[in-house]
Design a protein around this motif. Structure first.
Motif, PDB file in Angstrom:
ATOM      1  N   GLY A  71      -1.761  -8.759  -3.354  1.00  0.00           N
ATOM      2  CA  GLY A  71      -1.098  -7.553  -3.359  1.00  0.00           C
ATOM      3  C   GLY A  71      -1.624  -6.837  -4.735  1.00  0.00           C
ATOM      4  O   GLY A  71      -1.408  -5.613  -4.633  1.00  0.00           O
ATOM      5  N   LYS A 169      -5.501   3.163  -1.553  1.00  0.00           N
ATOM      6  CA  LYS A 169      -4.582   2.663  -2.497  1.00  0.00           C
ATOM      7  C   LYS A 169      -5.399   1.955  -3.318  1.00  0.00           C
ATOM      8  O   LYS A 169      -5.385   0.802  -3.250  1.00  0.00           O
ATOM      9  N   PRO A 173      -3.616  -3.315  -1.489  1.00  0.00           N
ATOM     10  CA  PRO A 173      -4.248  -3.636  -0.241  1.00  0.00           C
ATOM     11  C   PRO A 173      -4.011  -2.179   0.456  1.00  0.00           C
ATOM     12  O   PRO A 173      -2.849  -1.715   0.457  1.00  0.00           O
ATOM     13  N   ASP A 174      -4.980  -1.732   1.215  1.00  0.00           N
ATOM     14  CA  ASP A 174      -4.691  -0.505   2.168  1.00  0.00           C
ATOM     15  C   ASP A 174      -4.100  -1.015   3.388  1.00  0.00           C
ATOM     16  O   ASP A 174      -4.138  -2.151   3.682  1.00  0.00           O
ATOM     17  N   THR A 175      -3.233  -0.162   3.875  1.00  0.00           N
ATOM     18  CA  THR A 175      -2.814  -0.443   4.989  1.00  0.00           C
ATOM     19  C   THR A 175      -3.638  -0.733   6.301  1.00  0.00           C
ATOM     20  O   THR A 175      -3.242  -1.900   6.739  1.00  0.00           O
ATOM     21  N   ASN A 176      -4.606  -0.265   6.394  1.00  0.00           N
ATOM     22  CA  ASN A 176      -5.633  -0.670   7.240  1.00  0.00           C
ATOM     23  C   ASN A 176      -6.998  -1.102   6.493  1.00  0.00           C
ATOM     24  O   ASN A 176      -7.059  -0.579   5.546  1.00  0.00           O
ATOM     25  N   SER A 178     -10.389  -1.051   5.016  1.00  0.00           N
ATOM     26  CA  SER A 178     -11.082   0.236   4.532  1.00  0.00           C
ATOM     27  C   SER A 178     -12.634   0.023   5.065  1.00  0.00           C
ATOM     28  O   SER A 178     -13.304  -1.026   4.989  1.00  0.00           O
ATOM     29  N   ASN A 246      -8.977  -6.947  -1.132  1.00  0.00           N
ATOM     30  CA  ASN A 246      -7.819  -6.731  -0.326  1.00  0.00           C
ATOM     31  C   ASN A 246      -7.852  -5.484   0.604  1.00  0.00           C
ATOM     32  O   ASN A 246      -6.765  -5.211   1.226  1.00  0.00           O
ATOM     33  N   ASP A 247      -9.194  -4.763   0.592  1.00  0.00           N
ATOM     34  CA  ASP A 247      -8.920  -3.584   1.387  1.00  0.00           C
ATOM     35  C   ASP A 247     -10.008  -3.917   2.705  1.00  0.00           C
ATOM     36  O   ASP A 247      -9.880  -3.622   3.613  1.00  0.00           O
ATOM     37  N   LEU A 250      -8.463  -9.088   5.518  1.00  0.00           N
ATOM     38  CA  LEU A 250      -6.836  -9.110   5.723  1.00  0.00           C
ATOM     39  C   LEU A 250      -6.238 -10.079   5.010  1.00  0.00           C
ATOM     40  O   LEU A 250      -6.958 -11.373   4.939  1.00  0.00           O
ATOM     41  N   ARG A 251      -5.159 -10.192   4.487  1.00  0.00           N
ATOM     42  CA  ARG A 251      -4.611 -11.239   3.586  1.00  0.00           C
ATOM     43  C   ARG A 251      -4.486 -12.685   4.499  1.00  0.00           C
ATOM     44  O   ARG A 251      -4.757 -13.830   4.233  1.00  0.00           O
TER      45      ARG A 251
END
Ligand SMILES: [Ca+2]
Ligand SMILES: [Ca+2]
Ligand SMILES: [Ca+2]
Length: 300
Positions: A71, A169, A173-176, A178, A246-247, A250-251
């Motif tokens: 994160g 961001k 990590p971006d929400t979706n 990138s 991290n964009d 996915l984690r």
């Protein structure tokens, strides 16, 4: 006796004055001796030191010794896809020295001699945010197959063309996932570029576990330049358009080097990588900057 004592003291005084005069003369000569087109000896005064977690103690458990925070973009993953330890890319320390008039020197320390990792073809590098917006501008990488002589061979500097490093961001990590372009534009490669002498690398002549890197000081704003820097070792993923990782991963797909992260362990897509936290140089951060270690964050 009194006379000769006086004359002895006079001689001492004259020598002292001469030494002082020479001393004040020697100082600027030192800077002039630095070659603006080829790096030389690395100064040792006023060196910034950054420590990084190492994993030799937990390697037999096939896990990292902490220090991996997806994160915040802090990776501690010097392991291959089978969780076999890669000590030759396990960062332990990084030093930066800006005392030379012409060169910013960086020294990247790993646990085992760099040569041991030759077949994994890792890259050693540094990411630079030069306008302090938490979005990296440059990624310099150097191949590890090299001698103890300074060379521009295998040294590449990439730039980012959409100024969206870190997506919506930066650092976090971006929400979706990138579609930002990452480091997609080459501005220097082995002497090709606007300045053929911009960046150099060598294996340290005094320590086979250290990669030395030199970048022209003028490229980073000279003596008063302010920037954020942090170092990387990269063996698994070398597609620099995937930064920030991290964009673009996915984690859950990246996996985790920590057995405590039960749903994520072991490493998957994001393996064979280590970096340090983000470090300010030439300034003291006054606002919150994500990814900087706690020491550098303003006190509440
Ligand atoms: Ca490490
Ligand atoms: Ca920036
Ligand atoms: Ca982001």
């Amino acid at each position: 006796m009194k006379y000769s004592k006086f004359s002895f003291l006079s001689i001492v005084a004259i020598i002292t004055l001469l030494t002082l005069a020479l001393g004040s003369f020697i100082h600027p000569v030192y800077a002039a001796e630095s070659d603006p087109n080829k790096p030389g000896d690395i100064p040792t005064r006023y060196t910034q030191t950054v420590h990084d977690q190492t994993d030799e103690k937990t390697a037999s458990e096939k896990q990292a010794n902490g220090g991996d925070v997806f994160g915040l973009g802090w990776y501690e993953r010097p392991f291959d896809k089978d969780m076999t330890y890669m000590p030759y890319i396990d960062l332990s320390k990084a030093l930066m020295n800006r005392e030379d008039a012409n060169w910013v020197y960086l020294q990247i320390f790993v646990v085992n001699p760099i040569e041991e990792g030759a077949s994994a073809k890792p890259l050693f590098g540094v990411e630079l945010d030069t306008d302090l917006d938490n979005r990296g501008e440059y990624l310099l990488t150097a191949t590890t197959s090299r001698s103890t002589e300074w060379s521009t061979e295998g040294v590449v500097i990439l730039n980012n063309s959409d100024n969206m490093m870190g997506g919506l961001k930066p650092v976090l990590p971006d929400t979706n996932l990138s579609d930002s372009k990452g480091y997609d534009k080459e501005i220097f490669n082995a002497g090709t570029g606007d300045d053929p002498n911009l960046a150099w690398a060598r294996i340290s002549p005094s320590d086979p576990k250290v990669m030395d890197i030199a970048i022209k000081s003028s490229f980073l704003g000279g003596a008063k330049g302010k920037f954020i820097w942090f170092v990387w070792t990269l063996a698994g993923v070398q597609d620099m358009s995937k930064l920030e990782f991290n964009d673009h991963i996915l984690r859950v797909d990246a996996g985790s080097p920590l057995k405590g992260e039960k749903d994520l362990y072991p490493l998957k897509a994001l393996w064979g990588v280590d970096n340090t936290s983000r470090i300010p140089s030439g300034f003291v951060p006054t606002g919150m900057m994500p990814g900087l270690p706690q020491d550098f964050q303003p006190k509440p």
